[in-house]
Design an enzyme around this catalytic site. Sequence first.
Site, PDB file in Angstrom:
ATOM      1  N   HIS A 241      22.953  45.762  46.951  1.00 50.31           N
ATOM      2  CA  HIS A 241      24.298  45.150  47.006  1.00 50.31           C
ATOM      3  C   HIS A 241      25.392  46.199  47.116  1.00 50.31           C
ATOM      4  CE1 HIS A 241      25.783  45.703  42.784  1.00 50.31           C
ATOM      5  NE2 HIS A 241      24.522  45.573  42.414  1.00 50.31           N
ATOM      6  N   ASP A 253      25.352  51.484  40.160  1.00 53.02           N
ATOM      7  CA  ASP A 253      25.211  50.042  40.350  1.00 53.02           C
ATOM      8  C   ASP A 253      26.213  49.538  41.385  1.00 53.02           C
ATOM      9  OD1 ASP A 253      24.673  47.354  40.037  1.00 53.02           O
ATOM     10  OD2 ASP A 253      25.690  47.173  38.114  1.00 53.02           O
ATOM     11  N   GLU A 285      27.206  40.374  44.870  1.00 54.98           N
ATOM     12  CA  GLU A 285      26.140  40.286  43.862  1.00 54.98           C
ATOM     13  C   GLU A 285      26.739  40.189  42.475  1.00 54.98           C
ATOM     14  OE1 GLU A 285      23.068  41.956  40.982  1.00 54.98           O
ATOM     15  OE2 GLU A 285      25.150  42.526  41.365  1.00 54.98           O
ATOM     16  N   GLU A 286      27.791  40.956  42.237  1.00 57.15           N
ATOM     17  CA  GLU A 286      28.380  41.001  40.908  1.00 57.15           C
ATOM     18  C   GLU A 286      29.122  39.710  40.553  1.00 57.15           C
ATOM     19  OE1 GLU A 286      27.544  43.067  38.872  1.00 57.15           O
ATOM     20  OE2 GLU A 286      27.210  45.052  39.760  1.00 57.15           O
ATOM     21  N   ASP A 314      18.189  48.225  43.187  1.00 58.14           N
ATOM     22  CA  ASP A 314      19.370  48.042  42.345  1.00 58.14           C
ATOM     23  C   ASP A 314      19.284  48.983  41.145  1.00 58.14           C
ATOM     24  OD1 ASP A 314      21.684  47.107  41.225  1.00 58.14           O
ATOM     25  OD2 ASP A 314      21.092  45.001  41.174  1.00 58.14           O
ATOM     26  N   HIS A 417      28.305  48.948  34.196  1.00 55.10           N
ATOM     27  CA  HIS A 417      29.469  48.059  34.298  1.00 55.10           C
ATOM     28  C   HIS A 417      30.701  48.635  33.596  1.00 55.10           C
ATOM     29  CE1 HIS A 417      27.405  43.995  35.510  1.00 55.10           C
ATOM     30  NE2 HIS A 417      27.198  44.978  36.374  1.00 55.10           N
TER      31      HIS A 417
END
Length: 467
Positions: A241, A253, A285-286, A314, A417
Amino acid sequence: MAQMSDLELSITKDGLMHHLEKLQSLASKHGDNRQVGSDGHEETLDYITSFMSSYGYKVHKQEFEVVRVDVPHHTMSVKHEDGSTQDYNVNIMHNSPSTKEGGLHAHLVHMDEGCTRQQGTSENENEADGPWIALVKRGGCSFTDKQKVAHEDGASAVLVYDSNADEEEFEGQVDDQGQQNEQQLPPIGAISMDTGLKLLKLGKTLVNLAMEVKTTQAKTYNVIAETEGGDHENVVMIGAHTDSVAQGPGINDDGSGVTTLLELAAHIQQRKIKNAVRFAFWSAEELGIIGSHNYMKGLSDEEKKKIKVYLNIDMIGSPNHVNMIYDGDGNESEETGLAIPAGNAPIEKLFEKYFEQNHEKHEVVGLQYISRSDAGPFFEAGIPFGGLTTGFEFIKTKAEVKDYGGQAGVAHDPCYHQACDTIKNIDPDALLLHARAYARAIDEYSQPTASVDNAQNTKHRADDEEA
């Protein structure tokens, strides 16, 4: 160590880090993130498209619209009698409305779990000192039920404190209440158990609470490109992604997946492959694996059957890394409600063999975690899938330190994140090891996919006999 193929040898640290430096520069130029709808993400897609085109790929852009929910502001503070102010962390729950402009100044009222209306206490008693916020414990009923009960009791907002003392914070979700919030349900936030217990000790104290939610509609697209060489009726698909979360640049990520795809696409020898290879750069994706879901929805059953294998990339550059392989047979997974494709097991074995030949330890990651990635839609469609990860928010154990080095008691990716998921958050050695593992898989499956096909066919014959 096994002899490496030309494709494996072509994947280098310099090549991988080059693309990550580019993604970092795009994030740094545009608010330190590459979230969907941002200039940073748009330029990420432009970079991918340009790169793939420069290597002769015909790029297909699959466009779709998304609604991005942003939380630009959420704060909570208590002013003590001596004039000092104490700030506390609060997370607004997904689908919650915002507090009114300027926030809310109200006193706290403890309502236990907040699952039933208060007995023997009228709305007016709680409101005697002005607006009030229901402070409730997690559990007993859904967050939405807590929100509704608080609304019936007249609360202006709800704070749910965690029941798990080990979690520093948690996030929650209430039912979609629509843009108009016709029931006028109050804003609801999540706080840690530690914060909740501290607030309980303060009693009916005054709190300043501000939680703002903003929605943004955006157009975005998946980038799909397929080799000219190979059988297009037998396709090996590999994807990663392109978007980050709002909090950071997303270099591990999932810049680590994007750079691996780009390098594989650049160096694959198309004249030597038997099966076509399709590269997928997923968007959104997120926001809930929207891009890959949209892609699968657009395929007919016949088109789905052409995809023999899907490989998902990923997070493969985690600084406190482990070598995790997607569980192929389900023995290490919790129940997901989905049938595991029989072709998954040979993919797991391929990656096991790769690590063993490189004298590297490895372990399995359960499919309950992988179903929340872009492998999820392929899982749902019954298409064999597999992949690797160097870890995300899981805490590294002492046993893992013995196998891989690193630091026990710290997350595999401490910047998962977060704003610190920058190029400094990458372990180049771990990234190279895993990127070359995908090269090994592409070498294997761009030739006849007999191991996967045989497993799938055996499963189908067994199902037919049972029927």
